[in-house]
Design an enzyme around this catalytic site. Sequence first.
Site, PDB file in Angstrom:
ATOM      1  N   LYS A  94      17.118  19.811  17.841  1.00  0.00           N
ATOM      2  CA  LYS A  94      18.138  19.471  16.875  1.00  0.00           C
ATOM      3  C   LYS A  94      17.848  18.699  15.816  1.00  0.00           C
ATOM      4  O   LYS A  94      17.434  17.580  15.360  1.00  0.00           O
ATOM      5  CB  LYS A  94      19.736  18.578  18.015  1.00  0.00           C
ATOM      6  CG  LYS A  94      20.372  18.559  17.568  1.00  0.00           C
ATOM      7  CD  LYS A  94      21.643  17.419  18.564  1.00  0.00           C
ATOM      8  CE  LYS A  94      23.063  17.511  18.364  1.00  0.00           C
ATOM      9  NZ  LYS A  94      23.701  16.937  19.080  1.00  0.00           N
TER      10      LYS A  94
ATOM     11  N   SER B  22      28.108  19.539  20.265  1.00  0.00           N
ATOM     12  CA  SER B  22      27.483  19.166  19.409  1.00  0.00           C
ATOM     13  C   SER B  22      25.848  20.027  18.815  1.00  0.00           C
ATOM     14  O   SER B  22      25.701  20.169  18.219  1.00  0.00           O
ATOM     15  CB  SER B  22      27.868  17.826  18.913  1.00  0.00           C
ATOM     16  OG  SER B  22      26.219  17.165  19.668  1.00  0.00           O
TER      17      SER B  22
ATOM     18  N   SER C 161      26.626  17.109  25.293  1.00  0.00           N
ATOM     19  CA  SER C 161      26.359  17.910  23.662  1.00  0.00           C
ATOM     20  C   SER C 161      25.803  19.062  24.680  1.00  0.00           C
ATOM     21  O   SER C 161      25.270  19.802  23.317  1.00  0.00           O
ATOM     22  CB  SER C 161      26.606  16.613  22.321  1.00  0.00           C
ATOM     23  OG  SER C 161      27.702  16.742  22.146  1.00  0.00           O
TER      24      SER C 161
END
Lengths: 489, 497
Positions: free
Chosen positions: A79, A154, A178
């Site tokens: 990420k 996310s 997330s």
Amino acid sequence: MKFDGLDASQTASAVAKGELSAVDVVTASLQRIKRLEPQLNALITVMEHEALERAALVDLKVASGGDPGPLAGVPVIVKDNMCTHGVRTSCGSRMLEKWVPPYDASVVGYLQCAGAVIIGKSNMDEFAMGSSTEHSAFGPTSNPIDTSRVPGGSSGGSAASVAAGYVPLALGSDTGGSIRQPAAFCGVHGLKPTYGLVSRWGLVAFASSLDQIGPFARSVADIALAMDVIAVPDPRDPTCSRGERPSFRNLAESPDLKGMRIGVVREFLGDSLHPDLRQAISEAESFLASSGCGIVDISLADSASFGLPCYYIIAPAEASSNLARFDGVRYGHREDAENLVCQYTRTRATGFGEEVKRRILTGTFALSSGYYDAYYLTALKARKKISDEFERAFSSADIILMPATPSLPFRKGELMDDPISMYMSDVFTLPVNLAGLPGMTVYAGLNAEGLPLSVQIVAPRWEDSRLINCAAVLEQHFGRPSSAMGGVY
Amino acid sequence: MTRAFETVIGLEVHVQLATETKLFCSCPTSYIGKEPNSMVCPVCLGLPGTLPSLNGRAVELGITAALAMGCSINRNSRFHRKNYFYPDLPKAFQISQYDLPLAVCGSIPIFIGGRKKIIGITRLHLEEDAGKLVHGSSDGRLSGTSFSLVDYNRAGIPLAEIVSEPDLSSPEEAREYVLAIRRLVRYLGVSDGDMESGSLRVDANISQKCTDGRWGNRVEIKNLNSVRAMERALEHETVRQRDILSGGGAVKQETRHWDDVAGSTRPTRGKEEAHDYRYFPEPDLPAIVVCDPMVRRLEEGIPELPWAKRERFEMEWGLDPMDSTALSERLDVAEFLEGVVAAGADSGISANWVRTDIMRILKETGLKADELPFTPEALGDLLVKISKGVLSNTAAKDVLEQMYRKGLDVAAAMNAAGVDPGGISEGTLEGVIRKVLEANPVEAGLILSGEDPSGKKKKFLQGLVMREIRGQSPVQDVASMMDKVMGEMKKPNGSSV
């Protein structure tokens, strides 16, 4: 040798034996990324050059007879809130659009030491605030299973990367769901470890007391393999436990749940839960019972009532402080202005997106003098109640079974103007962060429309291995997800 | 009606802790004189993704200072974040302590005109320092500058903030308090306590209590860059506040800036103080848990404190307050003195020598007393020789000079100084005395005719003899030999001068 359908451990062992070259593996991965990125936009940065270079090093190591590590040649995506030395780390924000860290996150170092090849930085909701990966300065990511839908967030880019077969393994971060919510939306497994099990050094903080890094994969074995690599003590993170970690991989290979008590949270199975997801829970329940588990009913009433409001005070409060450093003075985006205060306000007004600003404002308010007791302090008390409630639940259950999300992946744009409904999609995941517990989304097949189903399992602190064990059993029933869009992996 | 006022002062003293590395990273703390931004890392620059790691040494030094002031140490304390925007603050929050400081409830004695007063210590807490702004204007000030530069070398330096009770009732007491704190932290090696380089900083809170029962509001004064500046600022502020209250006005509660050139305080601009710091517990750092064995170990490492030494020097050795204060100020000096006395030297002579000769040598060389090339025992031996009359004071000073310049032991230094106690034979001494008397007939005559009742002339002549023989005979021997020679002169058969 072809590697379609291989998982991370199979790829690594083929590379280590010299049956596959790391460069070939990485090249295939990169080609697939090139082909699908126009549709998916799962990545913010593709590290083609760095990845090929590192893959060549892995091959060299194999050729010279060295141990290339348990993830030899495995392409991995992290990420974009995990720092990568020399490679832009944007957090999905305009604020850090061009920021290049001079250091690696600890997990990045651990992956590379294990022979993994990081090939890209995945798209995300800005500073990890969001549940759809639509709040990214780099545009939204699409769900590989249905590109009209969001991948969740996310860590939507990481989930989509694994689902689309870019890579067998990706890392995300989970502050309120997330990892687990996008894993559910994209039909892959995703684990949020116990708070303090995986180092946060180099993870750009959203809410420091809740953030935790964890893996996405399409097999429980790969989740376990990744955990063996990333869940190690790290003196650079004072909140990271120095305790010993079990071998997750061994557990995944020979799962055994006999005598385990599975607690099912009845109040989470009401009308607000999509019926297909309710069906997945009951299927999981029956299978676990048939695998030798006892089933008990448990209640998480405090989590149900206070979880969401508690989270939406604590997380923004910490975020308002964590994100204060983005002031344009030292690095990142800056709007020059006639004086310091104007420079601050313009920089932050233009550098942050709407959702981030909304949370900074909320958090600043919650910590302000005169409101602190009513909001922040009350939220801390609620957090304690939630922790205590989980602890009570774990006196009668060894593992809690509950939904990961209330709904199936929603359509892009559907909730963009309705932040509260968006927040609701983390209602089952965020109590787990508040209590610091490990939680895992396990793939539970597809519904009639071909949309992915899932269940969430939760264990007591430091009992992450129980989740691996349980997920491996559930995988025997639900099977492994296959990569969407006819993937390489 | 005339009103009287009492001044009420409380001080916040920040001392830079003498650690090798910063509070939350491993950057060195020796930033003075270094290239700007050369002693920084991602942690103290607050780069995204970095995390603080607490320097245990800073905790130890903080506890040591707190224990010396009789504070109770919180077994569980924690850090908070103090949030505000300023370019010198890399994370836009300072990691500091708030509701659970490292230590609370202590005291420190100060001495005003020989009177002892106990000043309460409210708390001692740890925090990190900020960086430093350098403004682009020609005079280095903020006003009129078109740009400012930031040096983060100082960011993350460990500080202990020591907050006093409002027990100080005059600028003079405030000065003595700051000096006492400085002495203590230097004595303990907790800080170098240097105000000029900024390793000791003071903010003052001052208000007036009126005999008619009114209380003036508290004013905080900042920018106090020396003890003198603090005293002047407090004097100025006392007058300013009393004038306002006498005129029936109200003192505004505010932060004021001391202008050392103008000799006055002025309000800081409203914006700067309109801070809501939004304190909340620092989630990146676990609680500081201090265990009993750690406190015991640190307690055992604390030497006898300066004020206790001072009282003992006065009680046991009869030193006057000036000497006892000066000699208890530095641990190395006090311990050296104790070593000299323990070697058998007279405490008065020892105090005198240490305060003058040893202090001079330490000042010249910048050494600490335990780094001198000779031991306190050696000096003790030397001073015993004076008391026994083996050496004169003058000769002993020459010997000390050799001991310090050449690092010789007492015997070798005596040789090197050409001092040989008892090395002057009686015959030689007698010869020298005769020579001196002959060279000074007037003084000799006066003595012989009994016209030197005060003995001044005699002392003068003895001094000349001592100089001739370079102090190599004890003064008593010189005196008795001189008496003998002059006695012979008086005899009828002796030669008359």
